[in-house]
Design a protein around this motif. Structure first.
Motif, PDB file in Angstrom:
ATOM      1  N   UNK A 102     -15.704  -8.382 -15.788  1.00 35.59           N
ATOM      2  CA  UNK A 102     -16.408  -7.611 -14.763  1.00 35.59           C
ATOM      3  C   UNK A 102     -15.944  -6.167 -14.683  1.00 35.59           C
ATOM      4  N   UNK A 103     -15.595  -5.597 -15.809  1.00 33.96           N
ATOM      5  CA  UNK A 103     -15.278  -4.183 -15.845  1.00 33.96           C
ATOM      6  C   UNK A 103     -13.801  -3.860 -15.745  1.00 33.96           C
ATOM      7  N   UNK A 104     -13.484  -2.606 -16.053  1.00 32.97           N
ATOM      8  CA  UNK A 104     -12.107  -2.137 -16.073  1.00 32.97           C
ATOM      9  C   UNK A 104     -11.998  -0.849 -15.268  1.00 32.97           C
ATOM     10  N   UNK A 105     -10.787  -0.549 -14.821  1.00 28.79           N
ATOM     11  CA  UNK A 105     -10.526   0.649 -14.020  1.00 28.79           C
ATOM     12  C   UNK A 105      -9.320   1.374 -14.599  1.00 28.79           C
ATOM     13  N   UNK A 106      -9.193   2.671 -14.321  1.00 23.12           N
ATOM     14  CA  UNK A 106      -8.042   3.416 -14.842  1.00 23.12           C
ATOM     15  C   UNK A 106      -6.716   2.803 -14.408  1.00 23.12           C
ATOM     16  N   UNK A 107      -5.790   2.692 -15.348  1.00 24.75           N
ATOM     17  CA  UNK A 107      -4.474   2.105 -15.063  1.00 24.75           C
ATOM     18  C   UNK A 107      -3.515   3.199 -14.617  1.00 24.75           C
ATOM     19  N   UNK A 108      -3.728   3.684 -13.396  1.00 24.53           N
ATOM     20  CA  UNK A 108      -2.941   4.814 -12.897  1.00 24.53           C
ATOM     21  C   UNK A 108      -2.259   4.508 -11.572  1.00 24.53           C
ATOM     22  N   UNK A 109      -2.465   3.325 -11.033  1.00 18.68           N
ATOM     23  CA  UNK A 109      -2.004   3.035  -9.676  1.00 18.68           C
ATOM     24  C   UNK A 109      -0.492   2.982  -9.558  1.00 18.68           C
ATOM     25  N   UNK A 110       0.219   2.748 -10.648  1.00 20.70           N
ATOM     26  CA  UNK A 110       1.680   2.635 -10.580  1.00 20.70           C
ATOM     27  C   UNK A 110       2.399   3.933 -10.944  1.00 20.70           C
ATOM     28  N   UNK A 111       1.653   5.001 -11.137  1.00 14.90           N
ATOM     29  CA  UNK A 111       2.266   6.270 -11.558  1.00 14.90           C
ATOM     30  C   UNK A 111       2.770   7.100 -10.384  1.00 14.90           C
ATOM     31  N   UNK A 112       2.427   6.732  -9.165  1.00 17.57           N
ATOM     32  CA  UNK A 112       2.777   7.512  -7.970  1.00 17.57           C
ATOM     33  C   UNK A 112       2.317   8.960  -8.143  1.00 17.57           C
ATOM     34  N   UNK A 143       8.171  11.537  -9.758  1.00 13.93           N
ATOM     35  CA  UNK A 143       9.031  11.760  -8.592  1.00 13.93           C
ATOM     36  C   UNK A 143       8.993  13.222  -8.176  1.00 13.93           C
ATOM     37  N   UNK A 144       8.152  13.999  -8.832  1.00 12.22           N
ATOM     38  CA  UNK A 144       7.986  15.403  -8.524  1.00 12.22           C
ATOM     39  C   UNK A 144       6.857  15.974  -9.363  1.00 12.22           C
ATOM     40  N   UNK A 145       6.566  17.261  -9.175  1.00 12.54           N
ATOM     41  CA  UNK A 145       5.456  17.881  -9.901  1.00 12.54           C
ATOM     42  C   UNK A 145       5.693  17.949 -11.396  1.00 12.54           C
ATOM     43  N   UNK A 146       6.957  17.966 -11.808  1.00 16.59           N
ATOM     44  CA  UNK A 146       7.248  18.084 -13.236  1.00 16.59           C
ATOM     45  C   UNK A 146       8.310  17.091 -13.693  1.00 16.59           C
ATOM     46  N   UNK A 147       8.415  15.970 -12.952  1.00 20.33           N
ATOM     47  CA  UNK A 147       9.482  15.014 -13.251  1.00 20.33           C
ATOM     48  C   UNK A 147       8.972  13.579 -13.123  1.00 20.33           C
ATOM     49  N   UNK A 148       9.376  12.745 -14.091  1.00 13.92           N
ATOM     50  CA  UNK A 148       9.096  11.308 -13.995  1.00 13.92           C
ATOM     51  C   UNK A 148      10.413  10.546 -14.042  1.00 13.92           C
ATOM     52  N   UNK A 149      10.393   9.377 -13.467  1.00 11.68           N
ATOM     53  CA  UNK A 149      11.522   8.464 -13.571  1.00 11.68           C
ATOM     54  C   UNK A 149      11.083   7.249 -14.377  1.00 11.68           C
ATOM     55  N   UNK A 150      11.884   6.896 -15.363  1.00  7.80           N
ATOM     56  CA  UNK A 150      11.585   5.746 -16.210  1.00  7.80           C
ATOM     57  C   UNK A 150      12.610   4.668 -15.918  1.00  7.80           C
ATOM     58  N   UNK A 151      12.126   3.498 -15.588  1.00  2.00           N
ATOM     59  CA  UNK A 151      13.023   2.391 -15.231  1.00  2.00           C
ATOM     60  C   UNK A 151      14.079   2.179 -16.300  1.00  2.00           C
TER      61      UNK A 151
END
Length: 488
Positions: free
Chosen positions: A300-310, A154-162
């Motif tokens: 058929x391959x794998x991709x980085x799991x980063x899409x939900x990190x915003x 949610x910012x450059x140095x902040x995460x929100x955890x559900x």
């Protein structure tokens, strides 16, 4: 020799055998460090709790940093829980079946040997079920705060955890691993991924694997030994592209002998539910046809799991290969953030040992400033089919393109004592040697236990050992390792 859910390998397939019901996988309990969550500021927060994050978190915590880790999945990452480790435990069943067949007529009668699939899956869970708790307890004992939930920036140095709120850190390590690549065809919701495959309570009669990579070949070889009819479809002409083409063809032929069929130049077009199974539409050379299967597996391959990190909220640049990092594994756009393992766009292969040392390198650079670069030389890889296919260093064509004056030492090792002893005739090696320096540029091996031999070649590549030095090694005899000197 079929997979069985009862006592007889000769029983007719039961409806349960074709079921897609999955054996539940244990999840780590939700743990908060304290009910108040008073401490929300850390020196480091690691996102994802696979091997990269575990090593980085422990290293930074031991240096006195305040460290937290967070994952929405049970702790342990892909390798320990959903990949390498349980897969190779399943492979043990295939090894036993194959070993017995190879010794048929040589003193072993294999007819009554069969895989009990539910028991084999339960065996893997004797390992995987314990791992999340062990890893969490190990982190806690090192002073690491363990958190559970979905995290996003949610910012450059902040995460929100559900469910837990916001947390700030001076540094972050993105180590969220990889996930199956999205396949956009009608009926793609019917695909089973490798995680689900390893929890099936029974294997069906007909299994179709999509893609000609690690997952399809490894699980295809296991399923065929368990009694399923296996077909792999691959869009290209050459499967397992990262491995020596000649050895791949030998492996393909070996697979066909045990029921692993490969269809090349074949693309998936649609999957349709058809009674208890599926009608799969594929295209080969511009012609469509239907294939019937009881299970369709995503390989058929794998991709980085980063899409939900915003990541955009933290001004972190990323592409198809993961978080964009510099030579020190630091984000190119946010200096507070580092990345390692499958979530990072690096020169490293998507392998657990690479994630481990990248995690350690990232931790060192966060602690001491950017001084250390990861060394990817001599990292071996293996396709754990039966027998296994391995590689380290350059392919022959890569060595020539790089301008090396090379010699290629090839051996058909199918009649060497170590393979004759176990009845395996499908075995071969190819070693690429630099003529000027006499050093190993690459090694490519196909055969029983060659996953161990490739480690010696990896050490040779990493340390720049010459073939003369390798031949000086005195090995236990008779052992597979004693073949090393003859391979160069």
């Amino acid at each position: 020799m079929r997979a069985i859910a009862a006592s007889s390998a000769h029983s007719a397939p039961s409806p349960a055998r074709q079921s897609r019901k999955r054996v539940p996988m244990a999840r780590a309990p939700h743990v908060a460090e304290d009910d108040e969550m008073n401490t929300r500021n850390f020196d480091l927060i690691a996102l994802g709790v696979g091997m990269a994050a575990v090593n980085a978190a422990n290293k930074c915590a031991s240096a006195g940093w305040s460290v937290a880790v967070v994952d929405e999945l049970p702790y342990g990452g892909t390798c320990a829980l959903r990949g390498c480790d349980p897969k190779k435990m399943l492979r043990r069943g295939a090894e036993i079946i194959d070993a017995a067949r190879l010794m048929h007529g040589k003193g072993i009668e294999p007819n009554d040997i069969a895989i009990n699939w539910p028991d084999l899956v339960a065996f893997t869970q004797t390992f995987t079920d314990k791992m999340p708790g062990r890893i969490e307890n190990g982190l806690k004992s090192n002073g690491v705060t363990t958190l559970h939930g979905k995290a996003r920036f949610v910012g450059e140095d902040t995460v929100e955890i559900d469910g837990l709120g916001q947390f700030q850190a001076n540094h972050f390590l993105i180590a969220t691993g990889a996930k199956p690549r999205t396949i956009e065809v009608p009926g793609s919701e019917h695909l089973t991924d490798s995680t689900e495959f390893m929890r099936l309570d029974a294997l069906p009669e007909r299994i179709l694997f999509i893609g000609g990579g690690f997952i399809s070949f490894e699980f295809g070889h296991i399923a065929a030994r368990a009694g399923s009819k296996v077909c792999i479809i691959d869009r290209g002409e050459r499967p397992l592209k990262g491995f020596d083409a000649d050895l791949v063809e030998r492996l393909v032929a070996r697979g066909e002998e045990v029921g692993v069929q490969l269809r090349r130049r074949t693309s998936l077009k649609a999957i349709e539910k058809d009674g208890t199974g599926f009608l799969v539409t594929v295209e080969t050379d511009n012609k469509t046809r239907g294939l019937r299967a009881d299970l369709v597996v995503h390989g058929a391959g794998r991709v980085p799991a980063i899409d939900r990190l915003d990541l955009a909220a933290a001004h972190v640049e990323a592409g198809d290969k993961g978080v964009e990092v510099n030579a020190y594994l630091q984000s190119t756009s946010n200096p507070k953030i580092y990345a390692a393992g499958d979530a990072a766009d690096t020169q490293g292969a998507p392998l657990t040992p690479v994630a481990v040392f990248e995690g350690k390198v990232a931790a060192s650079n966060m602690l001491k400033g950017n001084r250390t670069k990861p060394d990817y030389a001599g990292v071996p890889s293996a396709v754990f089919t039966v027998p296994e296919l391995t590689r380290v260093g350059m392919l022959e064509e890569e060595a020539r393109e790089a301008g090396h004056d090379i010699r290629v030492v090839e051996n058909d090792t199918g009649d060497w004592y170590s393979n004759l002893r176990v009845g395996e005739s499908c075995a071969a090696t190819k070693v690429i040697i630099d003529n000027e320096s006499d050093t190993i540029l690459g090694a490519h091996l196909l055969g029983p236990e060659y996953g161990e031999i490739i480690n010696f070649f990896g050490l040779a590549v990493r340390l720049g050992l010459t073939t003369s030095e390798l031949k000086k090694m005195v090995s236990v005899y008779p052992s597979v390792g004693s073949d090393l000197g003859s391979m160069v």
